[in-house]
Design a protein around this motif. Structure first.
Motif, short mmCIF file in Angstrom:
data_model
loop_
_atom_site.label_atom_id
_atom_site.label_comp_id
_atom_site.label_asym_id
_atom_site.label_seq_id
_atom_site.Cartn_x
_atom_site.Cartn_y
_atom_site.Cartn_z
N LYS A 1 0.87 -1.18 0.00
CA LYS A 1 0.00 0.00 0.00
C LYS A 1 0.90 1.22 0.00
O LYS A 1 1.80 1.33 0.83
N GLY B 1 -3.02 5.19 -2.46
CA GLY B 1 -3.98 6.18 -2.02
C GLY B 1 -3.79 7.47 -2.81
O GLY B 1 -3.33 7.43 -3.95
N GLY C 1 -5.19 10.59 -0.83
CA GLY C 1 -6.10 11.45 -0.06
C GLY C 1 -5.76 12.93 -0.15
O GLY C 1 -6.64 13.75 -0.47
N GLY D 1 -12.07 8.68 9.55
CA GLY D 1 -11.05 8.43 8.52
C GLY D 1 -11.60 8.14 7.13
O GLY D 1 -10.83 7.96 6.18
N ARG E 1 -13.77 9.35 3.81
CA ARG E 1 -14.25 10.58 3.19
C ARG E 1 -15.75 10.50 2.90
O ARG E 1 -16.21 9.52 2.29
N VAL F 1 -19.19 5.10 -0.06
CA VAL F 1 -17.93 4.48 0.35
C VAL F 1 -18.17 2.98 0.42
O VAL F 1 -19.21 2.53 0.90
N ILE G 1 -13.15 3.65 -2.00
CA ILE G 1 -12.68 2.70 -0.98
C ILE G 1 -11.40 3.24 -0.35
O ILE G 1 -10.49 3.67 -1.06
C1 X2W Z 1 -13.28 6.27 1.56
C2 X2W Z 1 -12.02 7.07 1.56
O1 X2W Z 1 -11.73 7.76 2.52
N1 X2W Z 1 -11.25 6.98 0.47
C3 X2W Z 1 -10.00 7.67 0.33
C4 X2W Z 1 -9.26 7.04 -0.86
C5 X2W Z 1 -7.82 7.50 -0.96
C6 X2W Z 1 -6.98 7.07 0.23
O2 X2W Z 1 -7.32 6.24 1.04
O3 X2W Z 1 -5.76 7.71 0.26
P1 X2W Z 1 -4.66 7.70 1.42
O4 X2W Z 1 -4.14 6.30 1.51
O5 X2W Z 1 -3.64 8.64 0.92
O6 X2W Z 1 -5.31 8.15 2.69
C7 X2W Z 1 -10.20 9.19 0.08
O7 X2W Z 1 -11.20 9.57 -0.53
O8 X2W Z 1 -9.30 9.95 0.49
#
Ligand code: X2W
Ligand code: ADP
Length: 256
Positions: free
Chosen positions: A2, A34, A36, A55, A57, A115, A153
């Protein structure tokens, strides 16, 4: 592996060179990433408001358009480009492509909207990509069972599910801290090994909070299956991947 959005900009060339070297040695990396911070930045530029609940979104169709654009487009292709610069082959896709990640609404979808929790992973497709000599780079957007609905996700959750379904030995979680940290005698220390029981205690007493919670939850879920250990490391550390695989005691190992 990850790869967290928190660390993408800080990843040195040695991170991708290690991946290429490992592939030559027959150790294949599968990446779930990710993004985010980049999603939040683009939402901000577009004036679309969104928040987080535990945590996750809060995601409606407008937010999901941005999530899909940033994750499957910008971030996914940036990682593919950086791997390719080392001479290795990479193939970027999201959970939508080839029904790679099937999802259902999370239990608290009334709070967070679109989500998803992973219900199925097309492991044959990932294996096929690996067999063709490509490093799969996967963005965590999933599809409902009927293929009509998209879901956002959490990338830690998606990576844990992919690791479980592939039945790999190890999942490496690359982030912006050198492992799970705890304050001992007023000093922050990285814990070399933690067990599932210790994690539950650290969440309960607040030592583990925020973005670390989905990581340890995903780790716990996958080491109950075939995965033997999850290692949390800092992506900015030079040659972090080869250090993990050589067992140099870097980062935090989560074990049963
Ligand atoms: C549902 C949810 O929260 N999805 C995350 C997906 C991206 C993520 O997880 O990015 P990081 O690993 O950088 O935190 C979001 O929208 O930010
Ligand atoms: N016990 C802990 N040890 C280390 N980091 C922790 C801990 N508890 C919470 N965190 C936080 O988790 C963050 C990593 O999660 P996150 O920001 O979501 O990164 P990513 O984008 O890599 O998923 C760290 O930067 C830190 O602020």
């Amino acid at each position: 592996m990850k790869c967290g959005g928190s660390t993408l900009a800080a990843l040195p060339a040695s991170f991708f060179e290690d991946m290429c070297q490992l592939q030559e040695e027959g150790i294949v990396t599968v990446i779930v990433h990710g993004g985010g911070p980049a999603i939040s930045e683009t939402l901000g530029k577009l004036g679309i408001e969104s928040g987080f609940v535990n945590g996750l979104r809060v995601t409606n169709e407008a937010v999901l358009d941005v999530v899909e654009m940033v994750l499957s487009g910008q971030i996914n292709k940036e990682i593919v480009r950086r791997i390719q610069l080392t001479g290795a082959a990479a193939l970027g896709l999201s959970g939508v492509d080839g029904h790679l990640i099937e999802a259902k609404p999370v239990a608290n979808s009334d709070e967070v909207g679109l989500v998803g929790d992973v219900t199925k992973v097309n492991a044959e497709l990932i294996q096929g990509i690996v067999n063709m000599g490509y490093i799969p780079v996967i963005a965590p957007v999933g599809l409902g069972e009927d293929g009509g609905q998209r879901y956002n996700i959490n990338a830690d959750t998606a990576a844990g599910a992919v690791a479980s379904h592939l039945g790999v030995e190890q999942m490496v979680v690359v982030t912006d801290v050198p492992g799970i940290m705890k304050t001992v005698d007023g000093e922050k220390q990285v814990l070399p090994v933690v067990s599932v029981a210790e994690i539950e205690e650290m969440i309960a007493n607040g030592d583990i909070y925020g973005g670390m919670i989905p990581k340890v939850r995903a780790a716990i879920a996958c080491i109950q299956g075939k995965v033997q250990e999850v290692v949390i490391v800092n992506g900015a550390e030079p040659n972090v991947l080869s250090k993990v695989l050589k067992g140099t005691g870097i980062g935090t190992r989560i074990v049963r």
